[in-house]
Design a protein around this motif. Sequence first.
Motif, PDB file in Angstrom:
ATOM      1  N   ALA A  66     107.876  59.608 188.309  1.00  0.00           N
ATOM      2  CA  ALA A  66     109.071  58.865 187.617  1.00  0.00           C
ATOM      3  C   ALA A  66     110.177  59.621 187.042  1.00  0.00           C
ATOM      4  N   LEU A  67     109.763  60.920 186.579  1.00  0.00           N
ATOM      5  CA  LEU A  67     110.705  61.620 185.864  1.00  0.00           C
ATOM      6  C   LEU A  67     111.301  63.040 186.537  1.00  0.00           C
ATOM      7  N   ALA A  68     110.672  63.293 187.686  1.00  0.00           N
ATOM      8  CA  ALA A  68     110.943  64.512 188.607  1.00  0.00           C
ATOM      9  C   ALA A  68     112.169  64.642 188.967  1.00  0.00           C
ATOM     10  N   HIS A  69     112.933  63.455 189.292  1.00  0.00           N
ATOM     11  CA  HIS A  69     113.987  63.656 189.988  1.00  0.00           C
ATOM     12  C   HIS A  69     115.388  63.236 189.201  1.00  0.00           C
ATOM     13  N   MET A  70     114.990  62.894 187.820  1.00  0.00           N
ATOM     14  CA  MET A  70     116.022  62.690 186.789  1.00  0.00           C
ATOM     15  C   MET A  70     117.004  63.945 186.644  1.00  0.00           C
ATOM     16  N   GLU A  71     118.264  63.683 186.397  1.00  0.00           N
ATOM     17  CA  GLU A  71     119.285  64.634 186.188  1.00  0.00           C
ATOM     18  C   GLU A  71     119.004  65.094 184.850  1.00  0.00           C
ATOM     19  N   GLY A  72     118.968  66.522 184.808  1.00  0.00           N
ATOM     20  CA  GLY A  72     118.462  67.245 183.419  1.00  0.00           C
ATOM     21  C   GLY A  72     117.296  67.366 183.054  1.00  0.00           C
TER      22      GLY A  72
END
Length: 99
Positions: free
Chosen positions: A63-69
């Motif tokens: 869920a978090l791997a492709h978040m910007e930043g």
Amino acid sequence: MELKEMVIEQLRTVYDPELGINVVDLGLIYDLRIDDGVVSIVMTLTTPGCPLHDSIVGGVKRALAHMEGVKDVDVQITWNPPWTPERMSEAALRQLGHI
């Protein structure tokens, strides 16, 4: 919205498959820190030996791997303190019919 708030909102998309409630509202997230794009999460599961351990932890990472930043995601599981239903949000309690 700051990155930590965005991470928390994204974690609301990760569900415990048995209960159908997200990990945030279940109260499974004990600590969340972000340092230079590395998201470190200390969390628990509803029961030790949970057969869905890998599924839930993998869901958090995905869920978090492709978040910007976000450069990396580190998830640590702890059993101390043990999870109890008192950690659940009002929305989760309502969903289970406890309110």
